[in-house]
Design a protein around this motif. Structure first.
Motif, PDB file in Angstrom:
ATOM      1  N   HIS A 656       0.808  -1.220   0.000  1.00 23.72           N
ATOM      2  CA  HIS A 656       0.000   0.000   0.000  1.00 23.72           C
ATOM      3  C   HIS A 656       0.843   1.274   0.000  1.00 23.72           C
ATOM      4  CE1 HIS A 656      -2.872  -3.048   1.433  1.00 23.72           C
ATOM      5  NE2 HIS A 656      -3.811  -2.260   0.980  1.00 23.72           N
ATOM      6  N   SER A 657       2.159   1.131  -0.062  1.00 26.35           N
ATOM      7  CA  SER A 657       3.032   2.302  -0.027  1.00 26.35           C
ATOM      8  C   SER A 657       4.070   2.213  -1.146  1.00 26.35           C
ATOM      9  CB  SER A 657       3.728   2.395   1.335  1.00 26.35           C
ATOM     10  OG  SER A 657       4.564   3.520   1.397  1.00 26.35           O
ATOM     11  N   PHE A 658       4.257   3.329  -1.870  1.00 29.16           N
ATOM     12  CA  PHE A 658       5.190   3.354  -3.004  1.00 29.16           C
ATOM     13  C   PHE A 658       6.028   4.634  -2.930  1.00 29.16           C
ATOM     14  CE2 PHE A 658       1.253   1.236  -4.214  1.00 29.16           C
ATOM     15  CZ  PHE A 658       1.700   0.020  -4.711  1.00 29.16           C
ATOM     16  N   PHE A 659       7.214   4.547  -3.502  1.00 29.13           N
ATOM     17  CA  PHE A 659       8.100   5.717  -3.509  1.00 29.13           C
ATOM     18  C   PHE A 659       8.824   5.798  -4.848  1.00 29.13           C
ATOM     19  CE2 PHE A 659      12.186   7.807  -2.946  1.00 29.13           C
ATOM     20  CZ  PHE A 659      11.815   8.976  -2.290  1.00 29.13           C
ATOM     21  N   VAL A 660       8.882   7.033  -5.409  1.00 30.91           N
ATOM     22  CA  VAL A 660       9.659   7.275  -6.632  1.00 30.91           C
ATOM     23  C   VAL A 660      10.560   8.481  -6.384  1.00 30.91           C
ATOM     24  CG1 VAL A 660       7.962   6.304  -8.222  1.00 30.91           C
ATOM     25  CG2 VAL A 660       7.806   8.716  -7.607  1.00 30.91           C
ATOM     26  N   ASP A 661      11.689   8.490  -7.074  1.00 33.41           N
ATOM     27  CA  ASP A 661      12.653   9.555  -6.814  1.00 33.41           C
ATOM     28  C   ASP A 661      12.314  10.853  -7.520  1.00 33.41           C
ATOM     29  OD1 ASP A 661      13.094   8.579  -9.307  1.00 33.41           O
ATOM     30  OD2 ASP A 661      15.242   8.193  -9.051  1.00 33.41           O
ATOM     31  N   GLU A 662      11.502  10.796  -8.582  1.00 35.22           N
ATOM     32  CA  GLU A 662      11.104  12.027  -9.265  1.00 35.22           C
ATOM     33  C   GLU A 662       9.717  11.868  -9.879  1.00 35.22           C
ATOM     34  OE1 GLU A 662      13.263  11.661 -13.527  1.00 35.22           O
ATOM     35  OE2 GLU A 662      14.591  12.137 -11.825  1.00 35.22           O
ATOM     36  N   PHE A 663       9.054  12.981 -10.122  1.00 30.24           N
ATOM     37  CA  PHE A 663       7.660  12.972 -10.571  1.00 30.24           C
ATOM     38  C   PHE A 663       7.480  12.252 -11.906  1.00 30.24           C
ATOM     39  CE2 PHE A 663       7.621  16.424  -7.482  1.00 30.24           C
ATOM     40  CZ  PHE A 663       6.399  16.235  -6.856  1.00 30.24           C
ATOM     41  N   ASP A 664       8.456  12.365 -12.779  1.00 26.38           N
ATOM     42  CA  ASP A 664       8.327  11.764 -14.112  1.00 26.38           C
ATOM     43  C   ASP A 664       8.258  10.239 -14.068  1.00 26.38           C
ATOM     44  OD1 ASP A 664       8.285  14.208 -15.324  1.00 26.38           O
ATOM     45  OD2 ASP A 664      10.434  14.234 -15.808  1.00 26.38           O
ATOM     46  N   ASN A 665       8.586   9.645 -12.927  1.00 27.85           N
ATOM     47  CA  ASN A 665       8.542   8.183 -12.811  1.00 27.85           C
ATOM     48  C   ASN A 665       7.239   7.668 -12.171  1.00 27.85           C
ATOM     49  OD1 ASN A 665      11.074   7.778 -13.972  1.00 27.85           O
ATOM     50  ND2 ASN A 665      12.137   8.054 -12.009  1.00 27.85           N
ATOM     51  N   LEU A 666       6.316   8.580 -11.892  1.00 29.57           N
ATOM     52  CA  LEU A 666       5.048   8.155 -11.287  1.00 29.57           C
ATOM     53  C   LEU A 666       4.301   7.151 -12.162  1.00 29.57           C
ATOM     54  CD1 LEU A 666       3.583  11.463  -9.765  1.00 29.57           C
ATOM     55  CD2 LEU A 666       4.086   9.350  -8.516  1.00 29.57           C
ATOM     56  N   TYR A 667       4.371   7.319 -13.473  1.00 21.26           N
ATOM     57  CA  TYR A 667       3.601   6.470 -14.401  1.00 21.26           C
ATOM     58  C   TYR A 667       3.929   4.985 -14.218  1.00 21.26           C
ATOM     59  CZ  TYR A 667       7.732   5.694 -17.329  1.00 21.26           C
ATOM     60  OH  TYR A 667       8.970   5.292 -17.802  1.00 21.26           O
ATOM     61  N   ARG A 668       5.124   4.686 -13.718  1.00 17.81           N
ATOM     62  CA  ARG A 668       5.541   3.291 -13.580  1.00 17.81           C
ATOM     63  C   ARG A 668       4.674   2.523 -12.576  1.00 17.81           C
ATOM     64  NH1 ARG A 668      12.167   3.958 -13.170  1.00 17.81           N
ATOM     65  NH2 ARG A 668      12.498   4.819 -15.273  1.00 17.81           N
TER      66      ARG A 668
END
Length: 687
Positions: A656-668
């Protein structure tokens, strides 16, 4: 002395005739309304052919006295269209009568009426004497002709029935059969009443008397059928065990085991006429009947029956199965605006007998069912379920999309293949699976069943709603009405609710200064990409959104937009706010403004997106949301605090928790997030 003995003998003979007359059950016509009969309680015999829309019925279980007595008895399941004896009891009027569709008869709603009646099986109650002559009232002062005799108007006109020729100068009597002494013209209807001749009466009475004998003959013929029709002893695949045929007697059901009330007509309030009871003109301005081809509109389901055509069922039971399916089709009320029904027969391999759009009324469907020929082979139920899942509910086959998909599986004994995996895939496609198992495995046979508890592994819920076990094919007729009632109860069709159409999803979006205008547009596109994967409408998944900084703003609520395109456009129109980061306050605000107004049957899902540490505590508001049934997903970007993301997320945290280093990778994480939502939905306990 001779005179005394003669008088005594005459009195005894008269007493005998009187006793015989009490035993006679008068016959009534199909168009006779309960309000036209003065007697408060009586037993009467209905003729064949009363199941017709012109004989109107008002109410369910309790009927307005303005109703046709015989058609009300058919609606309630006491008799069928072949007629029969019924017991009628008058009761007080009601303030409202609810219409429904039951046993092939559509009853209408009525706001109020001065008198009601109940119908039950035509057996006398202990201690009650029933009249052999029914008294009829006249509601209009007109001269009524009886043969060549003018009967004065204004008095109560009676139809009297007798069984023996008793000389009476004032009344005409029949010498052999009960015949009305007067013929009345009912002023309340524009269609003349059919007149019954003595010959017709004799024919009907004879048919009614001989019918039980015909049933006995048919029963004996069934039991005496040659052994080639009894294939129950054929070896099942890989079992090496024969199932012995039980001794059973086939007979038609005398009445419905349960009343079906699944369709309610919408009543449009009319005249003050109903306040005073009967009027001088009983032809009311009521809601017109829907065309029969429209079907039962309160049972709009797309239904597939998986028909057992295996050799183990035998020829006789295959015929009983066809009769059962025909009765179900009749009880459902097939029509373009109601239920649609197709049939797939399975053995070694499944094949479609006809699809959803082939027949649009019960009559044609029943005729088609009667012509189905048995395939033979094994009982490969799992293979049949896979076939239906992939091939049956297609637009080209008449699937309507807005109607729940329902499969009813008929099984003789047990399947010869595994059903669990095929059933799971069908359920996840939104198909509601019902099982009707007949003559289940005996204790000594259970070792031969390939997949124990196969029904519980297959159905949407294991609480008994989706499964019906019948001890014998000869008692299958008893479950027609209960099965139809369940299939039509769309509120309880759990598999119609999938992970994509059964949620209220609230997005909680960080609009703080650290996000920036460009990244905020990227976040909104991420929200759009998630939302468009769901089925969005007033009755399916609904979407809401909150943006927060130090403060909170409701961008739109769950009930604001009811189409997918409107939701997507609303998301794109959200303007960037800019400010601080109070995530805890935002969670509390979303709980109050969004999820407190969620529908009870919806899963409450919160998806929170943030790029930094909150200025306030998040754990207490998150815990309160979890306790109120909110499933929380946290998505952190860049400087988001991992400990806060974990506190916000529901258990298990890693799903239920996710983390990405930059906004452009949210789509993944779009597909991963939707997959997790669906996995969690499908892992709910099925009880």
């Amino acid at each position: 002395l001779g005179v005394f003995l003669t008088c005594t003998y005459t009195a005894k003979e008269a007493t005998k005739k009187t006793k015989k007359a009490k035993q006679y059950v008068p016959q009534i016509d199909c168009d006779v309304k309960a309000g036209k009969i003065i007697n408060p309680e009586f037993i009467a015999k209905c003729p064949p052919g009363c199941q017709d829309v012109k004989y109107r019925v008002y109410g369910t279980d309790i009927y307005a006295s303005f109703s046709s007595v015989c058609n009300a008895a058919i609606h309630s399941g006491i008799i069928d269209n072949t007629g029969g004896k019924i017991l009628v009891q008058k009761v007080a009027g009601h303030s409202g009568y609810r219409g429904s569709f039951s046993n092939g008869v559509r009853s209408l709603s009525l706001p109020r009426w001065r008198e009601s009646f109940l119908v039950s099986e035509g057996k006398p109650r202990k201690g009650v004497t029933y009249p052999s002559t029914l008294q009829y009232s006249s509601s209009k002062s007109t001269a009524v002709k009886s043969g060549n005799v003018n009967v004065p108007a204004g008095d109560a006109v009676r139809k009297e029935y007798q069984t023996t020729p008793v000389p009476t100068p004032a009344t005409q009597m029949a010498t052999t059969t009960p015949t009305p002494t007067t013929t009345t013209t009912d002023p309340s209807t524009t269609v003349p009443q059919p007149t019954t001749t003595p010959a017709a009466t004799r024919t009907t009475a004879a048919a009614a008397k001989t019918r039980p004998g015909l049933h006995r003959v048919r029963d004996m013929a069934f039991r005496g059928t040659s052994t080639s029709a009894s294939n129950r002893n054929i070896l099942r695949h890989n079992t090496g065990v024969q199932r012995q045929e039980p001794v059973s007697t086939f007979q038609r059901a005398a009445g419905s085991p349960a009343h079906l009330a699944v369709e309610t007509d919408s009543w449009k309030p009319g005249l003050s006429l109903f306040d005073t009871g009967f009027s001088s003109k009983e032809e009311l301005n009521l809601k017109p009947l829907e065309p029969i081809s429209q079907g039962n509109q309160n049972c709009k389901v797309d239904l597939s029956f998986l028909m057992d055509g295996s050799w183990s069922i035998g020829k006789r039971r295959f015929q009983l199965q066809k009769r059962f399916l025909g009765n179900v089709a009749q009880a459902l009320g097939i029509g373009s605006a109601g239920p649609l029904m197709g049939i797939v027969q399975y053995g070694d391999d499944p094949s479609t007998e006809f699809n959803l759009k082939t027949y649009a009324n019960s009559k044609d469907l029943r005729n088609a069912i009667e012509k189905i020929q048995q395939k033979g082979g094994l009982s490969n139920v799992g293979k049949a379920l896979s076939f239906v899942n992939k091939n049956f509910f297609l637009d080209a086959n008449g699937n309507r999309g807005g109607a729940p998909n329902v499969v009813v599986v008929m099984v003789d004994g047990w399947p010869t293949d595994r059903v669990e995996e095929a059933s799971r895939l069908a359920r996840e496609s939104g198909i509601n699976i019902f099982f009707v198992t007949v003559e289940a495995a005996a204790q000594s046979e259970k070792q031969n069943v390939i997949e124990p508890n196969f029904v519980d592994k297959a159905v949407c819920r294991t609480n008994g709603f989706y499964s019906v076990n019948v001890p014998s094919w000869f008692s299958l007729h008893k479950v027609v009405q209960p099965l139809v009632k369940r299939v039509c109860d769309t509120d309880r069709l759990a598999c119609s609710k999938t992970c994509l159409n059964a949620a209220d999803i609230g997005f909680v979006i960080d609009g703080s200064s650290s996000v920036g205008t460009g990244n905020f547009r990227t976040v909104l596109q991420f929200v759009v990409n998630i939302s468009k994967e769901f089925e969005i409408s007033d009755t399916d998944t609904r979407i809401g959104a909150v943006q927060y900084t130090y403060e909170q703003r409701l961008e739109f609520s769950f009930d604001k937009h009811s189409t997918k395109q409107d939701v997507l456009n609303a998301i794109k129109r959200i303007s960037y706010w800019s400010g601080g980061t109070s995530t805890g306050a935002a969670i509390s605000y979303a709980s109050e403004q969004l999820f407190s107004k969620s529908k009870p049957n919806k899963r409450k899902i919160m998806i929170l997106i943030t790029d930094g540490r909150s200025y306030d505590d998040v754990s207490v508001p998150a815990m309160a949301a979890h306790q109120n049934g909110v499933i929380a997903y946290s998505i952190g970007v860049a400087w988001a605090a991992p400990d806060e993301l974990e506190a916000i997320a529901s258990d298990p945290v890693k799903e239920h928790s996710f983390f990405v280093d930059e906004f452009d990778n949210l789509y993944r994480y779009v597909n991963q997030l939707i997959q997790n939502i669906c996995t969690e939905f499908n892992s709910q306990p099925r009880n």
